[in-house]
Design an enzyme around this catalytic site. Sequence first.
Site, short mmCIF file in Angstrom:
data_model
loop_
_atom_site.label_atom_id
_atom_site.label_comp_id
_atom_site.label_asym_id
_atom_site.label_seq_id
_atom_site.Cartn_x
_atom_site.Cartn_y
_atom_site.Cartn_z
N TYR A 2 0.83 -1.21 0.00
CA TYR A 2 0.00 0.00 0.00
C TYR A 2 0.86 1.26 0.00
O TYR A 2 2.09 1.20 0.16
CB TYR A 2 -0.97 0.00 1.19
N LYS A 37 6.55 -1.65 1.71
CA LYS A 37 5.37 -1.08 2.38
C LYS A 37 4.21 -2.06 2.21
O LYS A 37 3.33 -1.89 1.37
CB LYS A 37 5.04 0.31 1.83
N GLU A 94 13.23 2.28 13.24
CA GLU A 94 12.27 3.35 12.91
C GLU A 94 11.15 3.33 13.93
O GLU A 94 11.21 2.60 14.91
CB GLU A 94 11.75 3.17 11.48
N LEU A 126 11.37 1.33 6.45
CA LEU A 126 10.76 1.88 5.25
C LEU A 126 11.39 3.24 4.98
O LEU A 126 11.47 4.06 5.90
CB LEU A 126 9.26 2.04 5.47
N1 PDD Z 1 3.22 5.24 7.34
N2 PDD Z 1 7.99 3.78 8.46
C1 PDD Z 1 6.82 3.15 8.58
C2 PDD Z 1 6.81 1.78 9.17
C3 PDD Z 1 5.63 3.77 8.14
O1 PDD Z 1 4.47 3.13 8.24
C4 PDD Z 1 5.68 5.09 7.61
C5 PDD Z 1 4.47 5.83 7.15
C6 PDD Z 1 6.94 5.71 7.52
C7 PDD Z 1 7.08 7.10 6.94
O2 PDD Z 1 6.87 7.10 5.56
P1 PDD Z 1 6.29 8.40 4.82
O3 PDD Z 1 7.15 9.53 5.20
O4 PDD Z 1 6.41 8.05 3.36
O5 PDD Z 1 4.87 8.59 5.26
C8 PDD Z 1 8.07 5.04 7.94
C9 PDD Z 1 2.04 5.85 6.77
C10 PDD Z 1 1.81 7.25 7.20
C11 PDD Z 1 0.86 4.95 7.03
O6 PDD Z 1 1.07 3.77 7.28
O7 PDD Z 1 -0.27 5.42 6.95
#
Ligand code: PDD
Length: 293
Positions: A36, A151, A183, A207
């Site tokens: 996703y 993701k 993270e 991620l």
């Molecule tokens: N999640 N690491 C993880 C495990 C995450 O789920 C997310 C973001 C990030 C940051 O990625 P980004 O900057 O591209 O949003 C890092 C989104 C917000 C979600 O799961 O809805």
Amino acid sequence: MHVPELIAYLNGRFAPLAELSVPVLDRGFLFGDGVYEMIPVYDRRPFRLDEHLARLAASLAAVRIDNPHDEATWDTLVRTLIARQPFADQSIYLQVTRGAAYPRNHAIPADSTPTVLLFADPLNPPAAALVEQGVAAVSMQDPRWQRCDIKTTSLLGNVLARAASVDAGAVETVMFRDGLLTEGSASNIFTVKDGLLLTPAPSTRMLTGITYDVVLELARHHGVPLQIRPVSEAEVRAADELWLTSSSKEILAIVSLDGRPVGNGVPGPIYRRMYGHYQQFKAGEMRPGEDTP
Ligand code: PDD
């Protein structure tokens, strides 16, 4: 469960979210077999759409699902969905699973058709008080698998990690593996020590966030001293500043970790600088027709 009357997209048609359903044999349901994206939208303009679509393509390739659409089609689907929402600031979710197959079998089916779902939620950037005062976090050993760079919708490790901070009344769970920072449960983590911004390099342990990339670009652009390298748990605990970054939370200062203050226990000066740069960048990016750094 109340589902608001919002228009979503499933497998070729736009329809009210509440009317959409997928077969119980969908491998997204049976195996968490899918990937996703979450794309923030400001004033009906998607933020870094190309980068999100590139990460989606990388996730699909990593789990061996053929990308069901080319970039132009994804772009059109996202923009059509945005136009059909009643609110201007949105979180757009793109979900792709391997689709339904019978009989149930771990082996990847030769002929399943991916399920494609897009839906929008209202995007609420963090309240001003959170930006001003910072947030609490807790920590735990990273309970997840070895491919955190994908993701994927297989999010049970992230869900359980987040549960630990919910239990503690905190906003995020910072995770460590083998003595190193990975993270947050749904965010990337930065530290500051003696004016130096420190964050782990992209790897299979985390991620690579789109927000993480923006923060690194802004640090370079504005001359914030930066090192991208493994960050030890001890360095996190001794940091002057700790930040989390994500598409929904933008950049937030973590001011307490496991109940102990981070630095002075208030958002630090480098955080304030970077938060300003980020807001400025967002505003620039969202002005139509203008080039940004
Ligand atoms: N999640 N690491 C993880 C495990 C995450 O789920 C997310 C973001 C990030 C940051 O990625 P980004 O900057 O591209 O949003 C890092 C989104 C917000 C979600 O799961 O809805």
